[in-house]
Design an enzyme around this catalytic site. Sequence first.
Site, short mmCIF file in Angstrom:
data_model
loop_
_atom_site.label_atom_id
_atom_site.label_comp_id
_atom_site.label_asym_id
_atom_site.label_seq_id
_atom_site.Cartn_x
_atom_site.Cartn_y
_atom_site.Cartn_z
N GLY A 1 -32.29 46.24 27.24
CA GLY A 1 -30.85 46.10 27.39
C GLY A 1 -30.23 45.55 26.13
N GLY B 1 -26.78 44.90 25.90
CA GLY B 1 -25.45 44.38 26.20
C GLY B 1 -25.34 42.92 25.79
N ALA B 2 -24.37 42.21 26.39
CA ALA B 2 -24.12 40.81 26.01
C ALA B 2 -25.34 39.93 26.28
CB ALA B 2 -22.91 40.28 26.77
N CYS C 1 -24.41 37.36 35.80
CA CYS C 1 -25.73 37.47 36.40
C CYS C 1 -25.95 36.47 37.52
CB CYS C 1 -26.82 37.31 35.34
SG CYS C 1 -26.82 35.68 34.55
N ALA D 1 -22.60 28.31 26.76
CA ALA D 1 -21.30 28.77 26.28
C ALA D 1 -21.00 30.22 26.61
CB ALA D 1 -21.21 28.56 24.76
N GLN D 2 -21.98 30.95 27.13
CA GLN D 2 -21.78 32.37 27.39
C GLN D 2 -20.66 32.63 28.38
OE1 GLN D 2 -25.15 34.35 29.09
NE2 GLN D 2 -24.41 36.39 28.62
N SER E 1 -22.42 25.88 35.44
CA SER E 1 -23.42 26.89 35.11
C SER E 1 -24.81 26.46 35.55
CB SER E 1 -23.44 27.15 33.60
OG SER E 1 -22.23 27.72 33.17
#
Length: 438
Positions: free
Chosen positions: A190, A192-193, A50, A115-116, A109
């Site tokens: 959503g 998803g992850a 993202c 941790a993603q 990040s």
Amino acid sequence: MNLLSIGASYRTADVAALERLAIPESAVPDLLQKLVAQPYVGEAVVVSTCNRVEVYAAVSGFHGGLGDICNVLAEHSGIPANDLAGHLYVHYGEAAVRHSFRVSSGLDSMVVGEAQILGQLRDAYHAATEVDSAGRLLHELMQQALRVGKRAHAETGIDRAGQSVVTAALDVAADHLGGDLSGRSALVIGAGAMGALSVATLTRTGVGPLRITNRSLERADRLAEAYGAVAVPFEDLETALREVDIVVSATASTEPVLTRSRLEAALAARSGAAHPLVVLDLAVPRDVAPDAGDLPGLVVVDIDSLAASRRALPAAAETAAVEQIVASEVDNFLGWLRGAEIAPTVAALRTRAEEVVSAEMRKLISRRPDFTEEQRADVSRTLHRVVQQLLHSPTVRVRQLAAEPGGDQYAALLRELFDLDVPLATHANAVPEIGGKA
């Protein structure tokens, strides 16, 4: 080949540029094939999240590799190469190794320590493996980057608060909702992850009731069941929007899911509410239509606004500890590279020695045709043992020396001393003394 990393992130590009650069999961295989089809690119891994799009590549030349990758990214995004250059950062050689380890450990990040990114790197590596675009160099880099990331989280407190982009976004949301989110109703769009991470984080924060919607109701059902939430058919999105305080949208849609008209209808139904509807748009491309941001009673928190308000950063001591881990692991990786470079030269030296032994055996046999097969075998074994013993200590030592800084000179020296013909492709992994720009 040498390592080259090229990318754009929240540090160098706004959401509009990241939206155009974003690579849907379904498009990654074709993009990888395009990259490795370029003249200077031998291996490639693509990371698209993202808030970052990066290409890790093994290239045969810096300028050629840079041009090849930029051209592929420009074609994919529709951004002219000259304009694209202003959004990109480039790391080469040692700097590319360091960057990859800082990314995997969460130091690069938006929310330091999240941790993603480890899962995202693992998915990117898997995608490259599936289409065979990762060779020896990137296999080693990705495996070591994942290991370094795990080590950083295991040995330091970099992720002590379970930090993620979601937690940072919720901090901003809390500012608009009185500072406490517990008991606030929420909708996650959503499954998803990022959607799953959002649901987990919202649940941990005490938000509820919690609804989940997704184009595939089955996925929404599974996620809702795991967290005690309620799955909502995507067709009922408009109704759900009217009944919640917080919306987290994290879909993979290429078009805005939350259009101006859809949000206007939700806000009209909330007329007179004591607080705004807060939408956390964590998708790239954005889920909220650009023309909806100015609607009264609506607060939109997207990747750009998060980048401007980085919060919940780990203590300096924790980031310093991770930086030390990264520095140590970079040295280890560079040692592996130097050791990998000497291996083909050592192999060539042993081959040359075997060729000399074989040639001398043929001469001996031609002069002594009376030798029996057993005698020939004894002489051959003796010669081979002598050669192996002579080469053992020097080759072990040269491997050790090659792993040290400046060790690449030993491979060149061996090739020169013994006139060894080692193809360029097998000994071009030396890391040049070139830094990368941030």
